[in-house]
Scaffold this active site. Structure first.
Site, short mmCIF file in Angstrom:
data_model
loop_
_atom_site.label_atom_id
_atom_site.label_comp_id
_atom_site.label_asym_id
_atom_site.label_seq_id
_atom_site.Cartn_x
_atom_site.Cartn_y
_atom_site.Cartn_z
CG HIS A 1 -88.76 -32.58 -19.07
ND1 HIS A 1 -88.89 -32.52 -17.69
CD2 HIS A 1 -88.35 -33.84 -19.35
CE1 HIS A 1 -88.60 -33.71 -17.17
NE2 HIS A 1 -88.26 -34.52 -18.17
CD1 TRP A 2 -92.91 -27.51 -14.90
CD2 TRP A 2 -94.91 -28.29 -15.50
NE1 TRP A 2 -93.85 -26.93 -14.07
CE2 TRP A 2 -95.08 -27.40 -14.42
CE3 TRP A 2 -96.02 -28.91 -16.04
CZ2 TRP A 2 -96.33 -27.11 -13.87
CZ3 TRP A 2 -97.26 -28.62 -15.50
CH2 TRP A 2 -97.41 -27.72 -14.43
CG ASP A 3 -89.58 -32.04 -12.49
OD1 ASP A 3 -89.03 -31.10 -11.89
OD2 ASP A 3 -89.77 -33.15 -11.97
CG LEU A 4 -84.36 -31.08 -18.51
CD1 LEU A 4 -84.50 -32.58 -18.66
CD2 LEU A 4 -84.18 -30.42 -19.86
CG ASN B 1 -86.71 -36.02 -13.87
OD1 ASN B 1 -86.82 -37.12 -13.34
ND2 ASN B 1 -87.57 -35.04 -13.65
#
Length: 307
Positions: A199-202, A206
């Site tokens: 996801h990279w930005d979990l 979010n």
């Protein structure tokens, strides 16, 4: 013959946060937003149902489809981070992520299912919130990444390449040495950087509430790589909860350990890739002419004894 009435473009009040985020780099996209909203509401036969909202980098328009389904129209300037957002959401198990109802790959415009306006960050118990986040992370990162996604190995190689030119801009020689050690660690990780769908930005904002599942993941920046790369956002968010425990470093370690216990991610790789995330953020800050490590990230590095 009676002439048809002229088409009147929609009036869109663009949120100030979105203007601040894009006015320098994407002024044409901002100017085109009213026309883009008209285009996609007509193309997908949508009716607007409320005031526009925004994410950090996107305009969100509440709409209803012709069958009465409530949805959210998401418009965003296309970039490397969001280009495969719809593909990632369709690749993960549907129970874990927001549903994609329509999408235009050329512009990364997406029609998404409408969720409840409640985020995981609203859950009062930050430990329970972290456990939920870790459970979601574990399920998402078990999925193989589609072949067309950009790879963590390439991103990491870029960091290592950029580091020597930027690290000297840190004012403190001790911080220079620390970040250089992080760059050296990342160099060693590149050959085995992983192939899972990340996801990279979990982080807690979010993840949103829904009817079909208690919590649903939104807003991925898809990447193929090692799940250990995914832990940092949980440490870097809900910071006031960590400070409120009275022992900040122990609270950071407790949150980190909970994430590892739930996900099963190996500790050595988790520590190394967390150092890599700090390296990435420091290099971004240096590009923006900062000259020191962000205090929050300095505390995370110290608590986990990174470097």
């Amino acid at each position: 013959m009676t002439a048809s009435a002229p088409t009147v473009p929609s009036v869109i009040v663009i949120p100030a946060e979105l203007i601040d985020a894009h006015e320098d780099d994407e002024p044409e996209w901002l100017a085109a937003l009213p026309a883009l909203v008209d285009d996609y509401t007509a193309r997908w036969e949508l009716t607007r149902t409320g005031a526009v909202l925004n994410g950090a980098a996107s305009l969100i328009v509440p709409v209803v489809r012709t069958d009465g389904t409530a949805a959210m129209l998401k418009l965003q300037p296309t970039n490397d981070e969001n280009f495969h957002e719809a593909l990632a959401l369709r690749t993960w198990q549907p129970d874990d992520v927001v549903g994609v109802l329509e999408d235009d790959p050329d512009t990364t415009t997406i029609l998404l299912e409408r969720l409840h306006p409640r985020m995981l960050s609203d859950l009062p118990d930050h430990v329970e919130a972290t456990k939920i986040l870790a459970e979601l992370l574990g399920r998402l990162s078990a999925v193989p990444a589609p072949a067309e996604l950009r790879r963590l190995s390439d991103l990491a190689a870029e960091l290592v390449e950029d580091a020597p030119g930027l690290i000297p801009d840190l004012a403190d020689p001790a911080e220079q040495k620390l970040i250089q050690r992080f760059a050296d660690q990342v160099r060693e990780l590149i050959p085995e950087a992983g192939d899972r769908l990340l996801h990279w930005d979990l982080h807690y904002d979010n993840v949103m509430a829904a009817d079909r599942q208690p919590w649903i993941v939104i807003d991925p920046k898809p990447l193929a790589g090692d799940p250990a790369f995914e832990l940092f956002p949980a440490l870097n968010n809900r910071w006031a909860d960590l400070r409120g425990t009275g022992d900040l470093h122990q609270a950071i370690r407790d949150r980190f350990d909970l994430m590892l216990d739930v996900t099963g991610i190996p500790r050595d790789r988790a520590l190394a890739w967390t150092a890599g995330r700090i390296l990435q953020n420091v290099l971004w800050d240096l590009e923006d002419e900062e000259s020191e490590i962000d205090p929050v990230q300095r505390e995370i590095a110290a608590a986990l004894r990174l470097g």
